[in-house]
Write a protein that holds these residues in place. Structure first.
Motif, PDB file in Angstrom:
ATOM      1  N   ALA A  40       0.835  -1.204   0.000  1.00 41.55           N
ATOM      2  CA  ALA A  40       0.000   0.000   0.000  1.00 41.55           C
ATOM      3  C   ALA A  40       0.868   1.252   0.000  1.00 41.55           C
ATOM      4  O   ALA A  40       1.995   1.242   0.483  1.00 41.55           O
ATOM      5  CB  ALA A  40      -0.908  -0.002   1.225  1.00 41.55           C
ATOM      6  N   GLY A  41       0.321   2.311  -0.572  1.00 45.48           N
ATOM      7  CA  GLY A  41       0.983   3.601  -0.496  1.00 45.48           C
ATOM      8  C   GLY A  41       1.606   4.102  -1.775  1.00 45.48           C
ATOM      9  O   GLY A  41       2.023   5.251  -1.848  1.00 45.48           O
ATOM     10  N   SER A  42       1.657   3.277  -2.821  1.00 46.18           N
ATOM     11  CA  SER A  42       2.236   3.759  -4.075  1.00 46.18           C
ATOM     12  C   SER A  42       1.267   4.736  -4.746  1.00 46.18           C
ATOM     13  O   SER A  42       0.086   4.824  -4.387  1.00 46.18           O
ATOM     14  CB  SER A  42       2.517   2.592  -5.023  1.00 46.18           C
ATOM     15  OG  SER A  42       1.311   2.100  -5.578  1.00 46.18           O
ATOM     16  N   ILE A  43       1.743   5.442  -5.730  1.00 48.05           N
ATOM     17  CA  ILE A  43       0.900   6.394  -6.453  1.00 48.05           C
ATOM     18  C   ILE A  43      -0.265   5.675  -7.130  1.00 48.05           C
ATOM     19  O   ILE A  43      -1.411   6.138  -7.085  1.00 48.05           O
ATOM     20  CB  ILE A  43       1.744   7.187  -7.480  1.00 48.05           C
ATOM     21  CG1 ILE A  43       2.706   8.116  -6.731  1.00 48.05           C
ATOM     22  CG2 ILE A  43       0.862   7.974  -8.436  1.00 48.05           C
ATOM     23  CD1 ILE A  43       3.716   8.806  -7.617  1.00 48.05           C
ATOM     24  N   LYS A  44       0.001   4.514  -7.733  1.00 47.95           N
ATOM     25  CA  LYS A  44      -1.069   3.773  -8.417  1.00 47.95           C
ATOM     26  C   LYS A  44      -2.070   3.209  -7.419  1.00 47.95           C
ATOM     27  O   LYS A  44      -3.269   3.162  -7.691  1.00 47.95           O
ATOM     28  CB  LYS A  44      -0.486   2.685  -9.303  1.00 47.95           C
ATOM     29  CG  LYS A  44       0.223   3.264 -10.516  1.00 47.95           C
ATOM     30  CD  LYS A  44       0.752   2.201 -11.434  1.00 47.95           C
ATOM     31  CE  LYS A  44       1.452   2.860 -12.621  1.00 47.95           C
ATOM     32  NZ  LYS A  44       1.946   1.881 -13.574  1.00 47.95           N
ATOM     33  N   HIS A  45      -1.601   2.775  -6.262  1.00 49.75           N
ATOM     34  CA  HIS A  45      -2.502   2.292  -5.214  1.00 49.75           C
ATOM     35  C   HIS A  45      -3.420   3.417  -4.751  1.00 49.75           C
ATOM     36  O   HIS A  45      -4.639   3.239  -4.643  1.00 49.75           O
ATOM     37  CB  HIS A  45      -1.683   1.734  -4.038  1.00 49.75           C
ATOM     38  CG  HIS A  45      -2.516   1.334  -2.873  1.00 49.75           C
ATOM     39  ND1 HIS A  45      -2.634   2.128  -1.753  1.00 49.75           N
ATOM     40  CD2 HIS A  45      -3.301   0.247  -2.663  1.00 49.75           C
ATOM     41  CE1 HIS A  45      -3.446   1.533  -0.897  1.00 49.75           C
ATOM     42  NE2 HIS A  45      -3.860   0.393  -1.420  1.00 49.75           N
ATOM     43  N   LYS A  46      -2.841   4.581  -4.497  1.00 49.38           N
ATOM     44  CA  LYS A  46      -3.648   5.729  -4.055  1.00 49.38           C
ATOM     45  C   LYS A  46      -4.644   6.160  -5.125  1.00 49.38           C
ATOM     46  O   LYS A  46      -5.783   6.511  -4.819  1.00 49.38           O
ATOM     47  CB  LYS A  46      -2.737   6.891  -3.664  1.00 49.38           C
ATOM     48  CG  LYS A  46      -1.965   6.630  -2.389  1.00 49.38           C
ATOM     49  CD  LYS A  46      -1.016   7.776  -2.080  1.00 49.38           C
ATOM     50  CE  LYS A  46      -0.187   7.470  -0.852  1.00 49.38           C
ATOM     51  NZ  LYS A  46       0.782   8.525  -0.552  1.00 49.38           N
ATOM     52  N   ALA A  48      -6.019   4.241  -7.388  1.00 43.84           N
ATOM     53  CA  ALA A  48      -7.080   3.233  -7.431  1.00 43.84           C
ATOM     54  C   ALA A  48      -8.051   3.411  -6.261  1.00 43.84           C
ATOM     55  O   ALA A  48      -9.267   3.300  -6.439  1.00 43.84           O
ATOM     56  CB  ALA A  48      -6.479   1.834  -7.426  1.00 43.84           C
ATOM     57  N   LEU A  49      -7.519   3.687  -5.082  1.00 43.42           N
ATOM     58  CA  LEU A  49      -8.385   3.956  -3.928  1.00 43.42           C
ATOM     59  C   LEU A  49      -9.311   5.131  -4.218  1.00 43.42           C
ATOM     60  O   LEU A  49     -10.531   5.045  -4.006  1.00 43.42           O
ATOM     61  CB  LEU A  49      -7.541   4.296  -2.695  1.00 43.42           C
ATOM     62  CG  LEU A  49      -6.930   3.165  -1.902  1.00 43.42           C
ATOM     63  CD1 LEU A  49      -5.937   3.713  -0.887  1.00 43.42           C
ATOM     64  CD2 LEU A  49      -8.011   2.368  -1.205  1.00 43.42           C
ATOM     65  N   ARG A  50      -8.740   6.196  -4.726  1.00 42.41           N
ATOM     66  CA  ARG A  50      -9.506   7.408  -5.025  1.00 42.41           C
ATOM     67  C   ARG A  50     -10.566   7.132  -6.097  1.00 42.41           C
ATOM     68  O   ARG A  50     -11.724   7.510  -5.949  1.00 42.41           O
ATOM     69  CB  ARG A  50      -8.559   8.525  -5.470  1.00 42.41           C
ATOM     70  CG  ARG A  50      -9.190   9.862  -5.697  1.00 42.41           C
ATOM     71  CD  ARG A  50      -8.187  10.987  -5.952  1.00 42.41           C
ATOM     72  NE  ARG A  50      -7.068  10.629  -6.827  1.00 42.41           N
ATOM     73  CZ  ARG A  50      -5.828  10.347  -6.427  1.00 42.41           C
ATOM     74  NH1 ARG A  50      -5.516  10.394  -5.147  1.00 42.41           N
ATOM     75  NH2 ARG A  50      -4.875  10.039  -7.285  1.00 42.41           N
ATOM     76  N   ALA A  65     -12.732   3.409 -12.584  1.00 36.12           N
ATOM     77  CA  ALA A  65     -12.191   2.811 -11.359  1.00 36.12           C
ATOM     78  C   ALA A  65     -11.529   1.474 -11.673  1.00 36.12           C
ATOM     79  O   ALA A  65     -10.454   1.164 -11.141  1.00 36.12           O
ATOM     80  CB  ALA A  65     -13.294   2.627 -10.326  1.00 36.12           C
ATOM     81  N   ARG A  66     -12.141   0.703 -12.554  1.00 34.09           N
ATOM     82  CA  ARG A  66     -11.571  -0.587 -12.953  1.00 34.09           C
ATOM     83  C   ARG A  66     -10.192  -0.389 -13.557  1.00 34.09           C
ATOM     84  O   ARG A  66      -9.242  -1.096 -13.214  1.00 34.09           O
ATOM     85  CB  ARG A  66     -12.484  -1.289 -13.950  1.00 34.09           C
ATOM     86  CG  ARG A  66     -11.967  -2.645 -14.390  1.00 34.09           C
ATOM     87  CD  ARG A  66     -12.783  -3.217 -15.552  1.00 34.09           C
ATOM     88  NE  ARG A  66     -12.332  -4.549 -15.877  1.00 34.09           N
ATOM     89  CZ  ARG A  66     -11.261  -4.837 -16.626  1.00 34.09           C
ATOM     90  NH1 ARG A  66     -10.512  -3.854 -17.118  1.00 34.09           N
ATOM     91  NH2 ARG A  66     -10.916  -6.083 -16.864  1.00 34.09           N
ATOM     92  N   ALA A  72      -2.994  -0.617 -10.619  1.00 34.75           N
ATOM     93  CA  ALA A  72      -2.441  -0.858  -9.278  1.00 34.75           C
ATOM     94  C   ALA A  72      -2.158  -2.348  -9.067  1.00 34.75           C
ATOM     95  O   ALA A  72      -1.129  -2.719  -8.504  1.00 34.75           O
ATOM     96  CB  ALA A  72      -3.396  -0.334  -8.213  1.00 34.75           C
ATOM     97  N   ALA A  73      -3.057  -3.199  -9.519  1.00 33.39           N
ATOM     98  CA  ALA A  73      -2.876  -4.649  -9.375  1.00 33.39           C
ATOM     99  C   ALA A  73      -1.688  -5.135 -10.200  1.00 33.39           C
ATOM    100  O   ALA A  73      -0.925  -5.992  -9.767  1.00 33.39           O
ATOM    101  CB  ALA A  73      -4.152  -5.385  -9.796  1.00 33.39           C
ATOM    102  N   ARG A  74      -1.520  -4.570 -11.382  1.00 29.99           N
ATOM    103  CA  ARG A  74      -0.375  -4.920 -12.221  1.00 29.99           C
ATOM    104  C   ARG A  74       0.931  -4.511 -11.507  1.00 29.99           C
ATOM    105  O   ARG A  74       1.890  -5.293 -11.456  1.00 29.99           O
ATOM    106  CB  ARG A  74      -0.495  -4.233 -13.580  1.00 29.99           C
ATOM    107  CG  ARG A  74       0.592  -4.650 -14.561  1.00 29.99           C
ATOM    108  CD  ARG A  74       0.331  -4.083 -15.942  1.00 29.99           C
ATOM    109  NE  ARG A  74      -0.739  -4.839 -16.583  1.00 29.99           N
ATOM    110  CZ  ARG A  74      -1.806  -4.273 -17.149  1.00 29.99           C
ATOM    111  NH1 ARG A  74      -1.945  -2.970 -17.188  1.00 29.99           N
ATOM    112  NH2 ARG A  74      -2.737  -5.035 -17.696  1.00 29.99           N
ATOM    113  N   GLU A  75       0.947  -3.297 -10.964  1.00 30.86           N
ATOM    114  CA  GLU A  75       2.131  -2.832 -10.253  1.00 30.86           C
ATOM    115  C   GLU A  75       2.452  -3.730  -9.060  1.00 30.86           C
ATOM    116  O   GLU A  75       3.624  -4.018  -8.778  1.00 30.86           O
ATOM    117  CB  GLU A  75       1.905  -1.400  -9.768  1.00 30.86           C
ATOM    118  CG  GLU A  75       3.049  -0.842  -8.948  1.00 30.86           C
ATOM    119  CD  GLU A  75       2.761   0.540  -8.408  1.00 30.86           C
ATOM    120  OE1 GLU A  75       3.476   1.467  -8.810  1.00 30.86           O
ATOM    121  OE2 GLU A  75       1.817   0.685  -7.592  1.00 30.86           O
ATOM    122  N   ALA A  76       1.424  -4.182  -8.350  1.00 30.81           N
ATOM    123  CA  ALA A  76       1.604  -5.029  -7.168  1.00 30.81           C
ATOM    124  C   ALA A  76       1.851  -6.493  -7.546  1.00 30.81           C
ATOM    125  O   ALA A  76       2.043  -7.335  -6.659  1.00 30.81           O
ATOM    126  CB  ALA A  76       0.391  -4.920  -6.251  1.00 30.81           C
TER     127      ALA A  76
END
Length: 81
Positions: A40-46, A48-50, A65-66, A72-76
């Protein structure tokens, strides 16, 4: 209530055993992003949350949103492609 269903489910690998979950809407994605995210906490994660929160409030489409969630899922490295 706003439509938060994705046009196509997003398959992600979760848990220690790598079980595949097919997320179908912004609520499911937000739950994973909030409660079960590895990095958690990356730019893509944030982002996606937003985006998921905005979709739930009608601010953006569910597929916007998808798209953010997929990135974010790809990055993770949990997106099943």
């Amino acid at each position: 209530m706003y439509n938060t269903w994705f046009s196509k489910a997003v398959p992600v690998s979760t848990g220690v055993t790598g079980d595949v979950r097919n997320l179908s809407n912004a609520e499911q994605a937000l739950d994973l992003l909030t409660n079960h995210w590895r990095d958690a906490g990356s730019i893509k994660h944030k982002a996606a949350l937003r985006a998921c929160r905005q979709a739930m409030n009608g601010g953006v489409s569910a597929d916007t949103a998808r798209d953010a969630f997929v990135e974010a899922a790809r990055e993770a490295r949990i997106l099943v492609e």
